[in-house]
Enzyme design. Structure first.
Site, short mmCIF file in Angstrom:
data_model
loop_
_atom_site.label_atom_id
_atom_site.label_comp_id
_atom_site.label_asym_id
_atom_site.label_seq_id
_atom_site.Cartn_x
_atom_site.Cartn_y
_atom_site.Cartn_z
N HIS A 172 0.83 -1.21 0.00
CA HIS A 172 0.00 0.00 0.00
C HIS A 172 0.87 1.26 0.00
O HIS A 172 0.73 2.14 -0.86
CB HIS A 172 -0.93 -0.02 1.22
CG HIS A 172 -1.83 1.17 1.32
ND1 HIS A 172 -3.13 1.16 0.90
CD2 HIS A 172 -1.60 2.43 1.77
CE1 HIS A 172 -3.67 2.36 1.08
NE2 HIS A 172 -2.76 3.16 1.62
N GLU A 173 1.78 1.34 0.97
CA GLU A 173 2.62 2.55 1.06
C GLU A 173 3.54 2.66 -0.16
O GLU A 173 3.80 3.77 -0.65
CB GLU A 173 3.42 2.56 2.37
CG GLU A 173 2.57 2.58 3.64
CD GLU A 173 1.50 3.67 3.68
OE1 GLU A 173 1.72 4.75 3.08
OE2 GLU A 173 0.44 3.44 4.29
N HIS A 206 1.78 4.47 -2.91
CA HIS A 206 1.87 5.93 -2.76
C HIS A 206 3.24 6.43 -3.22
O HIS A 206 3.36 7.43 -3.92
CB HIS A 206 1.72 6.33 -1.28
CG HIS A 206 0.32 6.27 -0.76
ND1 HIS A 206 -0.70 7.03 -1.28
CD2 HIS A 206 -0.23 5.56 0.26
CE1 HIS A 206 -1.83 6.80 -0.60
NE2 HIS A 206 -1.57 5.91 0.34
N GLU A 251 -4.62 7.69 -3.24
CA GLU A 251 -5.16 6.44 -2.70
C GLU A 251 -5.50 5.47 -3.84
O GLU A 251 -5.44 4.26 -3.66
CB GLU A 251 -6.38 6.75 -1.83
CG GLU A 251 -6.59 5.80 -0.69
CD GLU A 251 -5.42 5.75 0.28
OE1 GLU A 251 -5.19 4.66 0.85
OE2 GLU A 251 -4.73 6.78 0.47
ZN ZN Z 1 -2.98 5.25 1.77
#
Ligand code: ZN
Length: 501
Positions: free
Chosen positions: A264-265, A268, A294
């Site tokens: 997830h990170e 980004h 996101e």
């Molecule tokens: Zn996030």
């Protein structure tokens, strides 16, 4: 014009250098700083926030923007120069409305509030943070008050995270999504449930983190321009386009935390690492909105990272690292386990189908507080009532209830949550467009190759930074506006197959 632009860029670089210094201090605060540093850190961050705000409000920036106006109409809309002027004007005009003393006061308050939250959360002690949250609500309302003429009091706050988004657009979009997802959640409940116990055996944390690093490197996160550290509440931060850092949390008896949190990170961070390097030190040098950001973390974490093709490549490797725990678990059972749908307490651990229910209830509670219909003192109770009503479960305590997210304790009430669901919706649209352009993406993933997808995302989204708004990106990529349809179809197909609906 070039000389004026150059002057503007060098003034902006000073502003963004000060902001980057703040980001380093904030990163340190949430990773390595001892508790005794909190009070001085609050003061230091407030000083930097005030200085960067004052630099941005230097009348010379206003004068340069004015002097550049006559040239702007001759610049192609999608040129870097026109983008820089649009983005700078937006940031400058917004900053003009908020007094520097207020900015410093707000910053100091959020640093202290975050510090109290880090102790209140493990203790499940909502009354400990309540006075801070009451002040946060007051600050948030005052901040919105600097932008009179809004439709809804949350709109100016949402605009900081998702420019041009409004309550009047988000509410119907979320209602539409909920109307599509509720029957899917019900249908899944009526089917035999998936056994995911294999994910909750004992997995030594060091090896979990090693594997997570291997995965994020393979999908395209560049460790030459980033690093990973541990934190209680993972996030991504950029000190420059050459230093984009991710953080993770690892839990011994929960394989998903470090793994999916890291992907997830990294999503980004891959976005930020893909921005045109010449945008550094200007308002263009960051992702364009919380929603688009996101959309990338969720695309990599879920659409890619919880897919069959992805795991047909990575699963043998994971089994080799954890032979005792996973050698008797076949790929198909693992795939179903990581895609278990089950209403749960924690947003960041929620499955793809119920995730948005966590977001819409927080969005509603934010609006109720800002509208004055819900007092902070009643928030914990309102939270429990919504979890019972929307997800059918009751948080046993405030630690895993109202205190679970850092948001609200480190920033405004208003604008903190809509980006998550906007991001999910956008991830469906963007991935569908990528597949239309490159139908070979899934078969490449089976071989551990992500370059075609990454290249498409860089070309269509990442390189542009904040040059285009979220709505402009969607229009350029799909030819239409934001739409829930591709995302809903993706969820129906994936989970219809897993649960035999
Ligand atoms: Zn996030």
């Amino acid at each position: 014009m070039e000389a004026l632009l150059q002057q503007l860029r060098s003034r902006l670089t000073e502003v963004y250098d000060l902001r980057a210094a703040s980001a380093v201090l904030q990163w340190d605060q949430t990773t390595y700083m001892p508790p005794g540093g909190a009070a001085a850190r609050a003061r230091q961050l407030a000083t930097l926030a005030r200085l960067s705000h004052e630099r941005l409000l230097d009348p010379e920036i206003g004068r340069l923007l004015e002097a550049l106006q006559p040239y702007e109409k001759d610049l192609p809309y999608d040129s870097d120069e026109a983008g820089l002027l649009r983005a700078t004007r937006r940031v400058y005009e917004r900053a003009l409305r908020v007094p520097p003393a207020f900015v410093a006061e707000l910053s100091a308050h959020y640093t202290l509030s975050y510090d109290v939250w880090t102790r209140a959360r493990p203790a499940g002690d909502f009354p400990m943070v309540q006075p801070y949250l009451e002040r946060t609500l007051d600050y948030s309302r005052r901040l919105a008050g600097f932008f009179p003429g809004y439709e809804h009091i949350a709109d100016p706050l949402i605009d900081y995270a998702d420019p041009d988004m409004k309550v009047s657009v988000i509410r119907p979009l979320f209602a539409q999504l909920q109307a599509e997802l509720s029957p899917l959640v019900q249908a899944i409940r009526g089917r035999p449930q998936v056994d995911d116990r294999a994910l909750f055996r004992s997995f030594p944390r060091i090896r979990q983190l090693d594997f997570a690093r291997e995965v994020v490197r393979q999908i395209g996160y560049d460790f030459e321009r980033g690093r990973q550290d541990l934190t209680p509440h993972p996030f991504t931060t950029a000190f420059s386009l050459g230093d984009v850092r991710i953080t993770a949390r690892a839990v011994e008896n929960d394989l998903g935390q470090a793994l999916f949190g890291s992907i997830h990170e990294a999503g980004h961070a891959i976005y930020e690492q893909g921005i045109n390097r010449s945008f550094e030190g200007t308002p263009l040098g960051t992702g364009t909105s919380a929603g688009v950001h996101e959309s990338q973390s969720r695309l990599w974490e879920n659409i890619v990272g919880r897919s069959r093709p992805f795991w047909s490549f990575f699963y043998p490797r994971l089994q080799a690292i954890f032979p005792q725990q996973l050698s008797s678990v076949p790929l198909e059972a693992f795939y179903r386990a990581i895609n278990t749908v089950r209403p749960s307490l924690i947003r960041t651990d929620a499955d793809e189908v119920t995730y948005n229910l966590h977001v819409t209830l927080r969005f509603d509670l934010e609006l109720e507080m800002l509208e004055g219909r819900l007092a902070v003192g009643d928030l914990a109770e309102a939270w429990r009532a919504r979890y019972q009503a929307d997800l059918g479960i009751l948080p046993p305590d405030d630690r895993d209830g109202v205190l679970q997210d850092a948001h609200w304790f480190d920033g405004n009430i208003g604008g903190a949550f809509q980006g998550y669901t906007l991001g999910n919706i956008l991830s469906g649209q963007f991935f569908q467009s990528a597949l239309e352009a490159h139908p070979e993406i899934p078969s490449e993933m089976e071989q551990g190759r992500f370059g075609t997808l990454l290249g498409w995302l860089r070309e269509r989204i990442y390189q542009h930074g904040s040059k285009f708004t979220a709505a402009e990106l969607v229009e350029r990529i799909t030819g239409g506006p934001i739409s829930i349809e591709p995302y809903v179809r993706y969820l129906r197909e994936k989970y219809g197959e897993i649960y035999g609906i």
